[in-house]
Design an enzyme around this catalytic site. Structure first.
Site, short mmCIF file in Angstrom:
data_model
loop_
_atom_site.label_atom_id
_atom_site.label_comp_id
_atom_site.label_asym_id
_atom_site.label_seq_id
_atom_site.Cartn_x
_atom_site.Cartn_y
_atom_site.Cartn_z
N HIS A 96 -9.61 2.53 -0.44
CA HIS A 96 -8.13 2.28 -0.31
C HIS A 96 -7.61 1.78 -1.56
O HIS A 96 -8.01 0.72 -1.92
CB HIS A 96 -7.73 1.40 0.88
CG HIS A 96 -6.10 1.36 1.14
ND1 HIS A 96 -5.34 1.55 0.19
CD2 HIS A 96 -5.80 0.74 2.31
CE1 HIS A 96 -4.18 1.27 0.81
NE2 HIS A 96 -4.54 0.83 2.17
N HIS A 147 -2.59 8.38 5.93
CA HIS A 147 -2.66 7.10 5.58
C HIS A 147 -4.27 6.76 5.66
O HIS A 147 -4.83 6.12 4.89
CB HIS A 147 -1.69 6.05 6.11
CG HIS A 147 -2.17 4.71 5.55
ND1 HIS A 147 -1.86 4.46 4.30
CD2 HIS A 147 -2.30 3.56 6.21
CE1 HIS A 147 -1.95 2.88 4.04
NE2 HIS A 147 -2.20 2.40 5.22
N CYS A 192 0.76 -1.18 0.08
CA CYS A 192 -0.11 -0.01 0.14
C CYS A 192 0.94 1.25 0.05
O CYS A 192 0.35 2.42 0.01
CB CYS A 192 -0.89 0.08 1.31
SG CYS A 192 -2.02 -1.58 1.36
#
Length: 743
Positions: A320, A283, A150
């Site tokens: 995400h 994040h 990620c």
């Protein structure tokens, strides 16, 4: 080294907000949530699904009726970003591309497991996706794929900045792309990470994350180049930082200290003080552990200045995007600076006392400062932070104090031997391995409990990493040493073990113990965890050139002051499916398993501790051809450019070269471009041409690293050693080694 400012001159994005970067920014700025029930799942899952139809105007080799969605997203975003560069303004061989991804061509892999079509196998791993994007736009400079899960998109942009500052390219397209296959949904569902409602980062009673898909790409230029071309900069990239948690396969270090190291490193290398930063694009996944750990990381990195920051999460409106998350969030951060607006975090419910920063919840807020930071943290504990600024408003980053990079430790594991001496003897005697698989005793390095949920890729990597550190005389458990990992085929064992039950039995068969191992950087995370290495970490997935790509990147990071010492590990293991893919490819290759570890240090650091120095990594070069096109790749242009660039960086001439370690077996169609390149560079002959992989077999991504280890101790002709590697697609990498003279 050209330490000019780096401008973001073009933006491209495909997300649930729409098919353009403007759609992404408008949705982020207004807090428009595009997380909704996913088509085809009967309301079982929600996510940020992109509406865009496949990018049919770009063709690539594929089975009839099939398109790789991640590749299509990357093509569309690259086209938008690349459109900002006037045609012909930069020569094709001076344009680079860095693509970050978490899943690569997972849809192709899913179809491959079912159909066994060789054309599908060519689209599974990340590098072929990057190379096909480069081919579509005529890019023949450096082409690299990386996978830090990620954090991939942010890491890719940072690496793109490095390519410019080190003079490897004059323009770079950088970012990330990922699609949303059902096996990924099944994996996160098995981990109980998915929220039944749109993700509510930093909010009390948040229930988990929402996944999304798409791509984000940016066009990076030196600011002087952008000015010369009359291209307005959206923002500048001042610098970036990387770190490893070394804590857990999926969970963040609870106190946020690992992530804080990446942020502090980014600020230091950018020459930015904490109080100069006004906005953080967090994040912000919406999971209880991640949001609290990030809050603590921000407090640790910024100190008293943390309370003045505005913080928000783009994931609240698009989900995400995994490997693309860092790229699309960097785009939002750039636009936030340009428009002087801090976008909100959507779906706020109630305050969480453990998330006690100044989070932007109730609509966008004015942004008065000139610097912002984008955070991205990942599975396997990989952390990245990007520092962006309004163009020309803050001082340029400090020029780093460079140093030579030396090699102080090696370790090799192959079916032909488990030390450099054993492998050299097998090569010298012409002994080919009876079995392509490694026979490895891991008991001295990992207990049964420790390896219970590890795959073979991680186990081999930990063992070879431990041996390399020991060979260099280094201890484990140090914050300053990082891990740069290279792999060609990646975690195929884990992918097969996880995916096949899901495909045959349904999502209920998803194994949460296997799923974390399906990310390419899990092996690097396991090295960090078991050996206590918390410095910069990244994973490069450049096919058969992965090992040299990792060495090149590690060398660049050391030269630019990211660390004093980095451990490079390149590993590949085989499965029956991988072996079948190679057997049906038509390539003249005998693949074997293998792992190689190389310890790289700044010379000053190595000499300070009295280390034994084996040699200097004096230069690196990278170039590419065009996938499936003539005549460039066949004439060996890319190999010639890579070798020439590596020698130039080393300050050497072709006459200084004593040996060339071939990228191929020295025979067949794959060898012809390299042979032509060698005749161009050495028209009168001269260097010794060595091809150990012809005897030992090709350990895929570890092959070039194996040749590097052998070259350091080869009793051949005096002079520099050039190690060539090819991705097998179209990317060529050359390393120049100067062996240490021993008295």
């Amino acid at each position: 080294m050209n330490w000019d400012r780096v401008a973001v001159a073009g933006l491209g994005a495909v997300t649930a907000q729409g098919p353009a970067a403007a759609d992404l920014w408008e949705g982020a700025r207004t807090g428009r949530v595009r997380i909704r029930p996913l088509e085809g799942y009967g309301g079982s899952y929600i996510g940020g699904e992109a509406d865009s139809s496949p990018a049919a105007r770009w063709e690539y080799q594929r089975p009839s009726g099939f398109r790789e969605r991640a590749l299509d997203f990357a093509l569309m975003a690259t086209a938008e970003a690349f459109a900002a560069l006037p045609a012909g303004a930069v020569a094709s061989e001076r344009i680079g591309l860095v693509l970050g991804t978490c899943n690569g061509g997972l849809l192709s892999g899913r179809a491959w497991l079912r159909d066994r079509d060789p054309e599908l196998a060519r689209l599974v791993t990340p590098q072929p996706i990057a190379e096909r994007v480069a081919t579509a736009f005529g890019i023949t400079g450096p082409v690299l794929a990386l996978n830090t899960a990620c954090a991939s998109g942010a890491n890719a942009i940072g690496l793109g900045v490095d390519l410019l500052r080190l003079g490897r390219a004059d323009a770079v397209l950088a970012g990330g792309a990922d699609a949303l296959p059902d096996v990924v949904l099944a994996g996160f569902n098995a981990l109980e990470s998915l929220s039944p409602t749109p993700a509510a980062p930093y909010s009390g009673n948040r229930e988990g994350l929402s996944l999304g898909e798409g791509s984000g790409m940016v066009l990076l230029l030196r600011a002087a180049t952008a000015d010369r071309l009359g291209l307005p900069a959206v923002a500048e990239i001042l610098g970036y930082g990387l770190s490893a948690d070394g804590f857990h396969p999926t969970a963040p270090r609870p106190d946020g200290s690992g992530a804080a190291r990446a942020i502090k490193s980014a600020l230091r290398l950018s020459g930015v003080r904490p109080e100069q930063v006004g906005y953080v694009n967090g994040h912000g996944t919406g999971t209880p552990k991640n949001d609290v750990a990030e809050t603590l990381a921000i407090r640790a990195a910024y100190g008293e200045a943390a309370d003045r920051l505005l913080v928000s999460s783009t994931k609240s409106v698009i989900g995400h995007l995994l490997g693309a998350a860092g790229a699309v969030e960097a785009i939002v951060t750039a636009r936030a600076l340009a428009d002087r607006v801090a976008p909100p975090t959507a779906n706020f419910r109630e305050r969480d006392p453990e998330c006690d920063l100044n989070y932007v919840f109730d609509g966008a807020l004015p942004l008065t400062t000139d610097v912002a930071v984008s955070n991205n943290f990942a599975f396997a504990g990989a952390n990245a932070a990007l520092v962006l600024a309004r163009p020309g408003r803050v001082a340029a980053p400090p020029v780093p104090v460079t140093d030579e990079v030396v090699i102080t430790g090696t370790a090799v594991l192959t079916p032909s031997g488990q030390s450099t001496d054993e492998v050299r003897a097998a090569w010298r005697d012409g002994r080919t391995p009876d079995d392509p698989m490694l026979d490895l005793d891991v008991d001295p390095y990992l207990s049964r409990k420790e390896r219970r949920r590890m795959d073979r890729l991680s186990m081999v990597s930990v063992v070879v990493a431990a041996r390399a550190l020991a060979d260099a005389g280094l201890t484990t458990g140090t914050e300053s040493v990082g891990v740069i990992f290279g792999t060609g085929t990646g975690p195929m064992e884990a992918m097969e073990r996880f995916s096949l039950p899901v495909l045959t039995e349904g999502h209920a068969a998803a194994d949460p113990g296997v799923f974390p191992n399906t990310v390419y950087n899990q092996a690097a995370g396991q090295i960090a965890l078991h050996l206590g290495l918390y410095g910069p970490t990244s994973t490069l997935t450049v096919g058969h050139a992965s090992g040299p790509a990792a060495c090149m990147y590690a060398t660049d990071l050391l030269r630019m002051g990211h660390a004093e010492t980095l451990l490079c590990v390149a590993t590949d293991v085989l499965t029956p499916s991988v072996r079948y893919a190679y057997a049906s490819s038509g390539l003249d290759l005998t693949v074997v398993e293998g792992g190689v570890g190389l310890v790289l240090e700044r010379r000053s650091a190595a000499e300070h501790r009295g280390a034994r120095i084996l040699g200097t990594l004096a230069g690196s070069g990278i170039s590419s051809g065009r996938v499936g096109r003539e005549p460039g790749s066949r004439l060996g242009d890319a190999t010639f450019r890579a070798m020439s660039a590596a020698l130039a960086e080393a300050g050497a001439q072709p006459s200084d070269v004593g040996s060339v370690w071939l990228a191929t077996t020295g025979r067949g169609a794959l060898a012809r471009p390299e042979s032509r390149a060698l005749r161009r560079l050495f028209p009168g002959g001269g260097p010794e041409l060595l091809s150990p992989r012809r005897v030992l077999g090709d350990p895929v991504g570890a092959g070039g690293a194996l040749c590097t280890a052998l070259a350091l101790q080869h009793p051949g002709r005096p002079g520099l050693a050039v190690v060539n590697s090819t991705s097998i697609g179209s990317t060529e990498i050359s390393l120049v080694l100067r062996r240490e003279v021993r008295g």
